[in-house]
Design a protein around this motif. Structure first.
Motif, short mmCIF file in Angstrom:
data_model
loop_
_atom_site.label_atom_id
_atom_site.label_comp_id
_atom_site.label_asym_id
_atom_site.label_seq_id
_atom_site.Cartn_x
_atom_site.Cartn_y
_atom_site.Cartn_z
N GLU A 294 -0.12 -2.61 7.92
CA GLU A 294 1.33 -3.55 7.78
C GLU A 294 1.11 -4.07 6.41
O GLU A 294 2.14 -4.18 5.66
CB GLU A 294 1.20 -4.63 8.87
N VAL B 294 2.46 -1.71 3.77
CA VAL B 294 3.68 -1.71 3.66
C VAL B 294 4.59 -2.80 3.09
O VAL B 294 5.35 -2.81 2.33
CB VAL B 294 4.36 -1.60 5.18
N ARG B 295 3.99 -4.14 3.48
CA ARG B 295 4.47 -5.27 2.76
C ARG B 295 4.26 -5.20 1.28
O ARG B 295 5.03 -5.54 0.48
CB ARG B 295 3.91 -6.53 3.44
N MET B 296 3.15 -4.85 0.94
CA MET B 296 2.94 -4.68 -0.53
C MET B 296 3.87 -3.78 -1.30
O MET B 296 4.49 -3.76 -2.22
CB MET B 296 1.44 -4.30 -0.79
N ALA B 297 4.25 -2.62 -0.40
CA ALA B 297 4.87 -1.56 -1.18
C ALA B 297 6.28 -2.09 -1.06
O ALA B 297 7.11 -1.83 -2.20
CB ALA B 297 4.89 -0.37 -0.03
N LEU B 298 6.77 -2.96 -0.36
CA LEU B 298 8.02 -3.60 -0.32
C LEU B 298 8.21 -4.78 -1.02
O LEU B 298 9.32 -5.32 -1.26
CB LEU B 298 8.40 -3.87 1.06
N GLY B 299 7.20 -5.03 -1.80
CA GLY B 299 7.17 -6.14 -2.86
C GLY B 299 6.53 -7.46 -2.52
O GLY B 299 6.70 -8.51 -3.32
N ALA B 300 5.70 -7.48 -1.56
CA ALA B 300 5.00 -8.62 -1.15
C ALA B 300 3.85 -8.92 -2.42
O ALA B 300 3.24 -7.77 -2.55
CB ALA B 300 4.21 -8.50 -0.02
N ARG B 301 3.77 -10.03 -3.07
CA ARG B 301 2.84 -10.28 -4.01
C ARG B 301 1.65 -10.69 -3.39
O ARG B 301 1.51 -11.06 -2.06
CB ARG B 301 3.24 -11.08 -4.92
N ARG B 302 0.35 -10.82 -4.19
CA ARG B 302 -0.74 -11.43 -3.45
C ARG B 302 -0.60 -12.56 -2.81
O ARG B 302 -0.98 -12.92 -1.60
CB ARG B 302 -1.76 -11.44 -4.58
N ARG B 303 0.06 -13.60 -3.48
CA ARG B 303 0.12 -14.86 -2.77
C ARG B 303 1.01 -14.79 -1.65
O ARG B 303 0.84 -15.78 -0.72
CB ARG B 303 0.83 -16.15 -4.04
N ILE C 48 0.87 -12.24 0.65
CA ILE C 48 0.09 -12.12 1.61
C ILE C 48 -1.08 -13.18 2.08
O ILE C 48 -1.14 -13.54 3.15
CB ILE C 48 -0.70 -10.87 1.04
N GLN D 119 1.10 -15.63 4.10
CA GLN D 119 1.07 -15.36 5.53
C GLN D 119 -0.13 -15.35 6.34
O GLN D 119 -0.06 -16.13 7.34
CB GLN D 119 1.58 -13.95 5.42
N PRO E 177 -2.93 -1.32 -2.14
CA PRO E 177 -1.80 -0.72 -1.48
C PRO E 177 -1.66 0.58 -0.73
O PRO E 177 -1.39 0.95 0.28
CB PRO E 177 -0.54 -1.09 -2.40
N ILE E 178 -2.24 1.55 -1.85
CA ILE E 178 -2.29 2.75 -1.37
C ILE E 178 -3.27 3.09 -0.13
O ILE E 178 -2.87 3.64 0.68
CB ILE E 178 -2.61 3.62 -2.72
#
Ligand code: ADP
Ligand code: MG
Lengths: 219, 408
Positions: free
Chosen positions: B315, B318-327, B329, B332, B401-402
């Motif tokens: 999850e 996926v969030r990172m691939a969709l553009g979530a930055r470290r902050r 995550i 969250q 992310p990968i």
């Protein structure tokens, strides 16, 4: 749109070095439809990850929309992925606890779009992929083809210029797969650059440009 | 982090918590128990502290007692002084009475002895206190029935007695009116004028009080006093008053210093300070035991959050691939940890408050909930969530992310 010059990616496995990519150069114009084909282990996913800014090359240069990607911070890369790239995965990668609408909204959350606007955009996109009657369904309440449609709608949420599809029909039966291909081609005709990774020659042939990979090199 | 993204984090966390409510509840349990024990143990500690301090105030307020002899123990009030040779003289008493009114409110001399009491065919052993009516003011005593003896009883050396509640119970059948009855104190006949209110202090409740003059004439024959009980005008003057009294009495007794003195002054302030010190330490000890359980609760949160991060690796990818930055995550997972800790904390506060109330209501154990402990518990649970959720959240934000996307 996409310019790669002599891009290499190496992985160190103990004493050995694996050359996942060994000097790849390529050029993809805006609005193009390019397929990347090659046997398993030839470096297709590695190339896709670099194009999608999930990964950076060990050597060589990569420019996306005329901007160099090397040396960007993790957060800048995340912003580029958010705004410029749409991912479509073989296994869909929808978040199981969110319904179709919320899954599609997700990239917009990270883009900082207000909730009302997000919802409207997500509905429009689900409508576009033919799922306006499934917005409240969770992924496990949808068929494989429907899930991939949700994933495509999600990839389009921030109106990215490049759509990256890594074996998007790999988990689907032939008929559903071909429907998904039709949808992707339709999106390409409307102006989105489409990069498709596949190991099926028939699918690859549908592209305007076919890049054949073998052992990390363009054959 | 903007207000909107905080709201988004809270929505996401709410989702995730609702997705596995049992786990969230079990995770919150540790903090809940920790907070409940902090609240209730501190309340019990405070209750004990106030009860002891209150008990001390019961003895009388702003109380100083000059005793004959050398300091013994830490007791402020010694009801039985029969083993002390009285050294305080009439002159000492008059000197103290002569001190300014802005220092002294009441002064009462007293001497005590063991007493054998008898009424009809009933006997009991008690303490007889010879004193003056001012003693009731100093020691905060009030008659429950009848009245205390008067100044004129002192002047005329009357054979009258005010008895403690325990003495009344021991000598008289229930319902008997003792006022006007005659009892024998060490064989001498006294008329009962009143029964004193129960103090909860066994020594006081089991004593009888007679005029000091009568005591000197008929019980001991010694004209000195065993003690002089004093009510100071205010708490502020207690220390200067003690110093003044010591100075005067040393001079009157022709003594160089308190080291060699044949009297000493017990000061209520000293006892209060000692008691509050002890009770404060006790409260602190309880609080730290409770704080340890809160830390254990925090470790529980960290443990579950680490498991949760591992389980949700894909999850996160996926969030990172969709553009979530470290902050994104971090916020969250941090929000999730804080929400769980806070929920545990709020329930813990409710249980702690309810538990303290129940212990006081049903077990009659004093407890006092202080608002500060509630605020502190609330703040502490947020802190526990942030602190113990911090590492798992950081770990999540550092995932590649990968790798995360490939995670099965
Ligand atoms: N994280 C990694 N560590 C080590 N080797 C890797 C890693 N990722 C990919 N490789 C290797 O790089 C090569 C290309 O992999 P990949 O791009 O996944 O190929 P494809 O997608 O064409 O099957 C393979 O030999 C693979 O084992
Ligand atoms: Mg692959």
């Amino acid at each position: 749109m996409i310019t790669m010059t002599d891009v290499s990616k190496e992985y160190r496995m103990g004493a050995e070095t694996v050359h996942a990519l060994a000097g790849v150069s390529l050029q993809i114009d805006g609005g193009d439809f390019v397929s990347i084909i090659g046997p398993s282990g030839s470096g297709k996913s590695t190339l896709m990850n670099i194009i999608g800014c999930l990964d950076t090359p060990t050597k060589g240069s990569y420019r996306l929309a005329d901007e160099p990607v090397e040396g960007l911070s993790a957060d800048r890369l995340a912003e580029v992925r958010n705004s410029a790239i749409g991912f479509v995965f073989q296994t869909f990668n929808l978040l199981p606890r969110l319904n179709a609408l919320e899954n599609v909204e997700l990239p917009l959350v990270y883009a900082g779009v207000p909730s009302g606007e997000r919802r409207a955009t997500a509905r429009e996109l689900l409508d576009r992929v033919g799922l306006s009657d499934r917005v409240r369904h969770r992924p496990n309440e949808l068929s494989g083809g429907q899930r991939q449609r949700v994933a495509i709608a999600r990839a389009l949420a921030t109106k990215p210029r490049v759509l990256l599809a890594d074996e998007p029909t790999g988990a689907l039966d032939t008929r559903t797969g071909s429907e998904i291909m039709d949808l992707l081609e339709e999106l390409n005709r409307d102006g989105t650059t489409l990069v498709l990774v596949t190991h099926e020659p028939e699918l690859a042939e549908r592209a305007r440009q076919v890049i054949r990979l073998l052992d990390g090199r363009v054959a | 982090m903007g207000r909107r993204s905080l709201w988004e984090s809270m929505r996401m966390s709410g989702r995730s918590i609702a997705g596995s409510p049992v786990r969230a509840a079990l995770t919150a349990l540790g903090v809940m128990i920790g907070v409940a024990s902090v609240i209730s143990l501190v309340a019990l500690g405070r209750g004990a502290q106030e009860e002891v301090a209150g008990g001390l105030q019961q003895l009388g307020s702003n109380l100083l007692i000059v005793y004959s002899g050398e300091p013994r123990g830490t007791a402020l009030v010694r009801t039985n002084t029969s083993n002390i040779r009285p050294t305080l003289t009439e002159t000492d008493l008059e000197t103290i009475r002569g001190l300014p009114a802005d220092m002294i409110t009441y002064v009462a001399p007293a001497t005590t002895a063991n007493a054998q009491l008898k009424y009809e065919n009933r006997n009991t052993v008690s303490t007889v206190i010879g004193t003056t009516p001012e003693y009731t003011e100093v020691r905060n005593l009030r008659p429950a029935y009848g009245e205390f003896f008067s100044e004129s009883d002192v002047d005329s050396r009357s054979s009258v007695v005010a008895i403690g509640m325990q003495v009344y119970r021991d000598l008289f059948a229930p319902g008997t009116d003792p006022v006007g009855q005659r009892i024998r104190v060490n064989g001498i006949s006294f008329r009962v004028v009143g029964v004193m209110e129960e103090k909860g202090d066994a020594a006081q409740d089991n004593s009888v009080l007679i005029p000091i003059t009568t005591y000197q004439r008929r019980v001991s024959g010694d004209s000195n006093y065993a003690m002089i009980a004093i009510q100071a005008a205010s708490p502020d003057v207690m220390r200067p008053l003690q110093a003044t009294i010591e100075e005067h009495l040393l001079r009157l007794h022709r003594l160089p210093s308190m080291e060699s003195a044949d009297f000493y002054v017990a000061n209520q302030l000293d006892l209060l300070a000692t008691v509050e010190g002890v009770a404060g330490t006790f409260t602190l000890m309880l609080a730290s035991i409770a704080a340890i359980s809160l830390v254990v609760g925090g470790v529980g949160i960290m443990n579950i959050m680490l498991v949760s991060v591992t389980e949700r690796t894909r999850e996160i990818g996926v969030r990172m691939a969709l553009g979530a930055r470290r902050r994104d995550i971090i916020s969250q997972f941090l929000t999730e940890a804080v929400l769980i800790a806070l929920a545990g904390g709020l329930i813990g506060i409710a249980i702690g408050v309810g538990g303290s109330w129940a212990v006081t209501e049903f077990a009659r154990i004093a407890s006092h909930i202080t608002p500060i402990s509630i605020v502190a518990a609330f703040g502490f649970s947020i802190f526990v969530g942030l602190f113990f959720g911090g590492y798992p959240a950081w770990r999540a934000s550092r995932l590649d992310p990968i790798e995360a996307l490939r995670y099965e």
